[in-house]
Design a protein around this motif. Structure first.
Motif, short mmCIF file in Angstrom:
data_model
loop_
_atom_site.label_atom_id
_atom_site.label_comp_id
_atom_site.label_asym_id
_atom_site.label_seq_id
_atom_site.Cartn_x
_atom_site.Cartn_y
_atom_site.Cartn_z
N VAL A 146 0.82 -1.22 0.00
CA VAL A 146 0.00 0.00 0.00
C VAL A 146 0.85 1.27 0.00
O VAL A 146 0.32 2.37 0.01
CB VAL A 146 -0.98 0.01 1.19
N GLY A 147 2.16 1.12 -0.01
CA GLY A 147 3.03 2.28 -0.05
C GLY A 147 4.49 1.87 -0.16
O GLY A 147 4.83 0.72 0.14
N THR A 148 5.31 2.79 -0.62
CA THR A 148 6.75 2.53 -0.73
C THR A 148 7.52 3.81 -0.43
O THR A 148 6.99 4.91 -0.49
CB THR A 148 7.18 2.04 -2.13
N GLY A 149 8.79 3.64 -0.13
CA GLY A 149 9.72 4.74 0.03
C GLY A 149 11.13 4.22 -0.22
O GLY A 149 11.39 3.02 -0.04
N GLN A 150 12.03 5.11 -0.62
CA GLN A 150 13.39 4.70 -0.96
C GLN A 150 14.42 5.62 -0.32
O GLN A 150 14.16 6.80 -0.11
CB GLN A 150 13.59 4.76 -2.49
N LEU A 151 15.57 5.04 -0.06
CA LEU A 151 16.76 5.80 0.32
C LEU A 151 17.81 5.55 -0.74
O LEU A 151 18.14 4.41 -1.04
CB LEU A 151 17.31 5.34 1.67
N ALA A 152 18.32 6.62 -1.33
CA ALA A 152 19.44 6.53 -2.28
C ALA A 152 20.69 6.96 -1.51
O ALA A 152 20.75 8.08 -0.99
CB ALA A 152 19.21 7.43 -3.48
N PHE A 153 21.65 6.05 -1.41
CA PHE A 153 22.86 6.30 -0.63
C PHE A 153 23.91 6.97 -1.50
O PHE A 153 24.27 6.46 -2.56
CB PHE A 153 23.41 5.00 -0.06
N GLY A 169 -1.82 6.55 8.66
CA GLY A 169 -0.54 6.32 9.33
C GLY A 169 0.48 5.56 8.52
O GLY A 169 1.57 5.28 9.01
N ILE A 170 0.17 5.23 7.27
CA ILE A 170 1.08 4.44 6.45
C ILE A 170 2.32 5.26 6.08
O ILE A 170 3.44 4.77 6.15
CB ILE A 170 0.35 3.90 5.20
N GLY A 171 2.12 6.51 5.69
CA GLY A 171 3.26 7.38 5.37
C GLY A 171 4.17 7.56 6.57
O GLY A 171 5.40 7.51 6.45
#
Length: 195
Positions: A94-101, A126-128
């Motif tokens: 239901v959601g995603t997020g990324q970290l680019a190092f 509250g998912i975000g």
């Protein structure tokens, strides 16, 4: 309480409301897991972009283009230059997020937060926040305490990041362009997790 999942935390959302009865689990997706979940990820991206949140894409976004975007991340996931987290509710992404190092020797303390988005049908549950808590935890585990991001000026995400303690760096006028050629400002933010 967070549960360990291969060195990262799976974070059950503590923000349960009367509209939400299932817990939210956030976990990392490897390149293999990305491929296993490719159709769900493509559907989520298409729904989000074509629903009015472009995320750097130009609507209408096709499923083929969305699949291509996700598949292009495999190399970064394999060489650990990127982390992809997915939020699950009842076994559905239901959601995603990324970290680019950042790879530069003088920048190993920072990362860029990218493509944080939640299915429009389950927003404000509250998912975000669960994704952000997990991204912050993962950043710390990777020794990354300075996080950078940008978002379209005047959109709800701007207030969301401010509520999470992000500080505005500035506004870049006309940073992105819409399908009719209109231009949109972006706001750059940072947070220092070491404070």
């Amino acid at each position: 309480a967070p549960v360990s999942d291969g060195g990262l935390e799976r974070t059950p959302a503590s923000q349960t409301t009367s509209r939400q009865h299932a817990s939210i689990i956030v976990r990392p997706l490897s390149a293999v897991a990305l491929e296993r979940n490719l159709e769900a990820l493509a559907d989520l991206l298409v729904t989000t972009v074509n629903g009015g949140h472009p995320l750097g894409f130009m609507p209408p976004l096709s499923h083929n283009h969305a699949r291509g975007y996700w598949l292009a991340l495999r190399g970064d996931l394999q060489d650990n230059s990127r982390l992809l987290l997915a939020a699950y509710c009842e076994d559905r992404i239901v959601g995603t997020g990324q970290l680019a190092f950042v790879a530069w020797p003088n920048a190993r303390h920072r990362a860029e937060l990218q493509k944080l988005f939640v299915d429009p049908g389950v927003r404000a549950r509250g998912i975000g926040r669960a994704l952000m808590a997990a991204l912050h935890s993962a950043a710390r585990q990777h020794g990354r305490t300075l996080l950078l991001l940008n978002t379209r000026r005047g959109w709800p995400a701007e207030a969301f990041y401010r509520q999470l303690g992000y500080h505005e760096v500035g506004v870049i006028p006309g940073y992105s362009q819409g399908s009719a050629g209109e231009r949109y400002d972006t706001v750059a933010f940072y947070v220092d997790l070491s404070l």
